[in-house]
Write a protein that holds these residues in place. Structure first.
Motif, mmCIF file in Angstrom:
data_model
loop_
_atom_site.group_PDB
_atom_site.id
_atom_site.type_symbol
_atom_site.label_atom_id
_atom_site.label_comp_id
_atom_site.label_asym_id
_atom_site.label_seq_id
_atom_site.Cartn_x
_atom_site.Cartn_y
_atom_site.Cartn_z
ATOM 1 N N MET A 50 0.804 -1.197 0.000
ATOM 2 C CA MET A 50 0.000 0.000 0.000
ATOM 3 C C MET A 50 0.845 1.258 0.000
ATOM 4 S SD MET A 50 -3.378 -0.661 2.081
ATOM 5 C CE MET A 50 -4.183 -2.194 1.898
ATOM 6 N N ASN A 51 2.111 1.142 0.311
ATOM 7 C CA ASN A 51 2.946 2.323 0.412
ATOM 8 C C ASN A 51 3.131 3.043 -0.905
ATOM 9 O OD1 ASN A 51 3.182 1.747 3.073
ATOM 10 N ND2 ASN A 51 5.215 0.873 2.944
ATOM 11 N N ASP A 52 3.025 2.307 -2.035
ATOM 12 C CA ASP A 52 3.235 2.961 -3.327
ATOM 13 C C ASP A 52 1.966 3.614 -3.855
ATOM 14 O OD1 ASP A 52 4.436 0.521 -2.744
ATOM 15 O OD2 ASP A 52 4.782 -0.017 -4.783
ATOM 16 N N GLN A 53 0.852 3.431 -3.192
ATOM 17 C CA GLN A 53 -0.380 4.010 -3.694
ATOM 18 C C GLN A 53 -0.371 5.507 -3.473
ATOM 19 O OE1 GLN A 53 -3.656 1.921 -1.985
ATOM 20 N NE2 GLN A 53 -3.471 0.250 -3.426
ATOM 21 N N SER A 54 -0.854 6.194 -4.486
ATOM 22 C CA SER A 54 -0.862 7.652 -4.408
ATOM 23 C C SER A 54 -2.275 8.160 -4.152
ATOM 24 C CB SER A 54 -0.318 8.244 -5.703
ATOM 25 O OG SER A 54 -1.164 7.895 -6.778
ATOM 26 N N LEU A 55 -2.336 9.443 -3.858
ATOM 27 C CA LEU A 55 -3.609 10.113 -3.642
ATOM 28 C C LEU A 55 -3.770 11.203 -4.675
ATOM 29 C CD1 LEU A 55 -3.618 10.801 0.202
ATOM 30 C CD2 LEU A 55 -5.036 9.179 -1.032
ATOM 31 N N GLY A 56 -4.952 11.306 -5.243
ATOM 32 C CA GLY A 56 -5.270 12.456 -6.064
ATOM 33 C C GLY A 56 -5.548 13.635 -5.145
ATOM 34 N N GLU A 57 -5.611 14.829 -5.708
ATOM 35 C CA GLU A 57 -5.820 16.029 -4.890
ATOM 36 C C GLU A 57 -7.126 15.953 -4.091
ATOM 37 O OE1 GLU A 57 -6.414 20.869 -5.275
ATOM 38 O OE2 GLU A 57 -6.423 19.644 -7.092
ATOM 39 N N PHE A 58 -8.207 15.547 -4.738
ATOM 40 C CA PHE A 58 -9.494 15.499 -4.048
ATOM 41 C C PHE A 58 -9.500 14.402 -2.990
ATOM 42 C CE2 PHE A 58 -14.083 14.609 -3.629
ATOM 43 C CZ PHE A 58 -14.488 15.872 -3.237
ATOM 44 N N GLU A 59 -8.916 13.256 -3.300
ATOM 45 C CA GLU A 59 -8.815 12.186 -2.310
ATOM 46 C C GLU A 59 -8.037 12.665 -1.085
ATOM 47 O OE1 GLU A 59 -8.745 7.962 -4.691
ATOM 48 O OE2 GLU A 59 -6.888 9.084 -4.563
ATOM 49 N N GLU A 60 -6.969 13.411 -1.332
ATOM 50 C CA GLU A 60 -6.171 13.933 -0.227
ATOM 51 C C GLU A 60 -7.010 14.866 0.651
ATOM 52 O OE1 GLU A 60 -2.031 16.417 0.598
ATOM 53 O OE2 GLU A 60 -2.562 15.884 -1.455
ATOM 54 N N LEU A 61 -7.790 15.734 0.025
ATOM 55 C CA LEU A 61 -8.643 16.650 0.784
ATOM 56 C C LEU A 61 -9.689 15.888 1.602
ATOM 57 C CD1 LEU A 61 -9.169 19.435 -1.904
ATOM 58 C CD2 LEU A 61 -7.892 19.654 0.250
ATOM 59 N N VAL A 62 -10.290 14.882 1.014
ATOM 60 C CA VAL A 62 -11.294 14.082 1.724
ATOM 61 C C VAL A 62 -10.633 13.341 2.885
ATOM 62 C CG1 VAL A 62 -12.895 12.123 1.542
ATOM 63 C CG2 VAL A 62 -12.858 13.879 -0.245
ATOM 64 N N LEU A 63 -9.464 12.758 2.652
ATOM 65 C CA LEU A 63 -8.757 12.040 3.713
ATOM 66 C C LEU A 63 -8.356 12.997 4.841
ATOM 67 C CD1 LEU A 63 -7.643 9.414 4.811
ATOM 68 C CD2 LEU A 63 -5.587 9.770 3.415
ATOM 69 N N LEU A 64 -7.910 14.190 4.486
ATOM 70 C CA LEU A 64 -7.584 15.197 5.505
ATOM 71 C C LEU A 64 -8.816 15.539 6.343
ATOM 72 C CD1 LEU A 64 -5.290 17.577 3.436
ATOM 73 C CD2 LEU A 64 -4.638 16.415 5.574
ATOM 74 N N MET A 65 -9.957 15.654 5.701
ATOM 75 C CA MET A 65 -11.181 15.989 6.436
ATOM 76 C C MET A 65 -11.636 14.822 7.302
ATOM 77 S SD MET A 65 -13.000 18.482 7.247
ATOM 78 C CE MET A 65 -12.406 19.674 6.069
ATOM 79 N N VAL A 66 -11.480 13.597 6.825
ATOM 80 C CA VAL A 66 -11.787 12.423 7.654
ATOM 81 C C VAL A 66 -10.925 12.464 8.914
ATOM 82 C CG1 VAL A 66 -11.604 9.901 7.825
ATOM 83 C CG2 VAL A 66 -12.604 10.932 5.781
ATOM 84 N N ALA A 67 -9.651 12.768 8.747
ATOM 85 C CA ALA A 67 -8.744 12.850 9.891
ATOM 86 C C ALA A 67 -9.166 13.980 10.833
ATOM 87 C CB ALA A 67 -7.310 13.059 9.415
ATOM 88 N N ALA A 68 -9.520 15.132 10.273
ATOM 89 C CA ALA A 68 -9.890 16.280 11.086
ATOM 90 C C ALA A 68 -11.180 16.029 11.871
ATOM 91 C CB ALA A 68 -10.040 17.521 10.207
ATOM 92 N N LEU A 69 -12.132 15.348 11.252
ATOM 93 C CA LEU A 69 -13.413 15.061 11.909
ATOM 94 C C LEU A 69 -13.346 13.836 12.807
ATOM 95 C CD1 LEU A 69 -15.825 15.797 8.932
ATOM 96 C CD2 LEU A 69 -15.462 17.210 10.976
#
Length: 108
Positions: free
Chosen positions: A1-20
């Protein structure tokens, strides 16, 4: 899983999941992102991103209890996994490193 990348929108959604944290579900993520980004977002885009993040192992989901105000439907909550935190840390390090490489240019 370490080589998997995030698109910009995925990154924003993941950041918000973390924040919430434990209160992250589709509509809450949507509302907070719209507020932060000052733009409208389609709820379907949130759900697609969450599904992709879950398939990559970056978030884990669980269902909440049945409530009357949702017509008997349950909310699906998301939390970031250790792999999700690791990929966010990597993205942050890459972006910070590149940002630090920008020469000190005066635009005045």
């Amino acid at each position: 899983m370490n080589d998997q990348s995030l698109g910009e929108f995925e990154e924003l959604v993941l950041l918000m999941v973390a924040a919430l944290h434990d209160e992250a579900y589709g509509v809450a993520i949507l509302q907070h992102l719209e507020e932060k980004l000052d733009r409208k977002i389609n709820i379907s885009a949130i759900h697609v991103a969450l599904k992709r993040l879950e398939n990559k192992g970056f978030v884990h989901s669980r269902f909440g209890g049945i409530t009357k105000d949702r017509g008997g439907r349950r909310k699906k909550f998301y939390v970031m996994t250790a792999a999700g935190k690791k990929v966010l840390d990597r993205q942050y390090a890459i972006r910070t490193s590149i940002y630090k490489d920008i020469p000190n240019i005066s635009f005045s």
